[in-house]
Design an enzyme around this catalytic site. Structure first.
Site, PDB file in Angstrom:
ATOM      1  NE  ARG A   1      -3.374   2.878   2.132  1.00 58.97           N
ATOM      2  CZ  ARG A   1      -4.840   3.521   3.277  1.00 58.97           C
ATOM      3  NH1 ARG A   1      -5.274   2.410   3.495  1.00 58.97           N
ATOM      4  NH2 ARG A   1      -4.796   4.225   2.608  1.00 58.97           N
TER       5      ARG A   1
ATOM      6  NE  ARG B   1      -7.169   3.935  -0.460  1.00 57.34           N
ATOM      7  CZ  ARG B   1      -7.574   4.571   0.768  1.00 57.34           C
ATOM      8  NH1 ARG B   1      -7.783   4.111   1.531  1.00 57.34           N
ATOM      9  NH2 ARG B   1      -7.524   5.560   0.907  1.00 57.34           N
TER      10      ARG B   1
ATOM     11  CG  ASP C   1     -11.055   1.197   7.399  1.00 58.39           C
ATOM     12  OD1 ASP C   1      -9.808   1.654   7.186  1.00 58.39           O
ATOM     13  OD2 ASP C   1     -11.438   0.959   6.435  1.00 58.39           O
TER      14      ASP C   1
ATOM     15  CG  ASP D   1      -7.803   1.199   3.758  1.00 63.37           C
ATOM     16  OD1 ASP D   1      -7.674   2.271   3.524  1.00 63.37           O
ATOM     17  OD2 ASP D   1      -8.951   1.418   4.433  1.00 63.37           O
TER      18      ASP D   1
HETATM   19  N1  LIG Z   1     -16.710   2.786  -2.095  1.00 64.58           N
HETATM   20  C1  LIG Z   1     -15.575   2.292  -1.071  1.00 64.58           C
HETATM   21  N2  LIG Z   1     -14.956   4.261  -0.993  1.00 64.58           N
HETATM   22  C2  LIG Z   1     -14.355   4.352  -0.274  1.00 64.58           C
HETATM   23  N3  LIG Z   1     -13.314   5.480   0.618  1.00 64.58           N
HETATM   24  C3  LIG Z   1     -12.822   5.222   1.736  1.00 64.58           C
HETATM   25  S1  LIG Z   1     -11.149   6.556   1.925  1.00 64.58           S
HETATM   26  N4  LIG Z   1     -12.391   3.346   1.226  1.00 64.58           N
HETATM   27  C4  LIG Z   1     -11.700   3.180   2.181  1.00 64.58           C
HETATM   28  C5  LIG Z   1     -12.152   3.014   3.539  1.00 64.58           C
HETATM   29  O1  LIG Z   1     -12.139   3.554   4.102  1.00 64.58           O
HETATM   30  C6  LIG Z   1     -13.703   3.246   0.587  1.00 64.58           C
HETATM   31  C7  LIG Z   1     -13.713   2.189   0.294  1.00 64.58           C
HETATM   32  O2  LIG Z   1     -12.857   1.436   0.508  1.00 64.58           O
HETATM   33  N5  LIG Z   1     -14.683   2.445  -0.733  1.00 64.58           N
END
Ligand SMILES: Nc1nc2nc(S)n(CCO)c2c(=O)[nH]1
Length: 153
Positions: free
Chosen positions: A86, A95, A100, A98
């Site tokens: 990443r 990225r 979380d 990710d």
């Molecule tokens: N659809 C979508 N939008 C996102 N915006 C972020 S920042 N992220 C990263 C997760 O925090 C995402 C994601 O995983 N999916």
């Protein structure tokens, strides 16, 4: 005897081979005897939330049984992000992967580097939809509602 906690991890990728990035992250969440994947949602294609000028994401949610503390689990997640290359370029930008931490038992945690439940999870369909698929009865200890009560989609 390892006390087993249940944690839910949101994973997403919008760079490279998105599906194999997710599969590799899931495999790496099986970490020695310290973390074991116990459920994986479908992979869903989702429009980017936040920073819109980027490719669609592939998202999923993974349930793990773990003996790791929340901080150790955060360390494992960042290790996996590093391993899958990443590159932290634009904060909200594309990225490879990710991870979380969404929920960790019924824990409420507010540390500088770690807030559980994830503060934005209840507004994110890309989290709620896959989470409801594998754990509709999971309880959000701040909203005091189950996932299926929060997300009726
Ligand atoms: N659809 C979508 N939008 C996102 N915006 C972020 S920042 N992220 C990263 C997760 O925090 C995402 C994601 O995983 N999916």
């Amino acid at each position: 005897k390892h006390k087993r906690y249940t944690a839910y991890i949101g994973i997403g990728s919008n760079m490279g081979d998105r599906e194999s990035n997710l599969r590799n992250a899931i495999a790496l969440l099986n970490y020695e005897d310290k973390a074991m994947v116990t459920a994986v949602s479908s992979f869903i294609n989702t429009a980017p939330v936040g920073y819109a000028e980027q490719p669609d994401f592939l998202n999923a949610v993974v349930e793990i049984a773990t003996a790791l503390s929340p901080q150790k689990l955060l360390w494992l997640c960042s290790e996996i992000e590093n391993k899958l290359k990443r590159k932290r370029t634009i904060r909200w930008g594309p990225r490879t992967i990710d991870l979380d931490i969404l929920l960790y038992n019924d824990l409420i945690l507010n540390e500088d580097n770690l807030i559980i439940p994830h503060p934005r999870m209840s507004e994110r369909e890309f989290v709620l939809k896959p989470l409801k698929e594998i754990a509709p009865g999971a309880f959000h200890p701040v909203l005091k509602k189950t996932i299926e009560e929060i997300y009726c989609g």
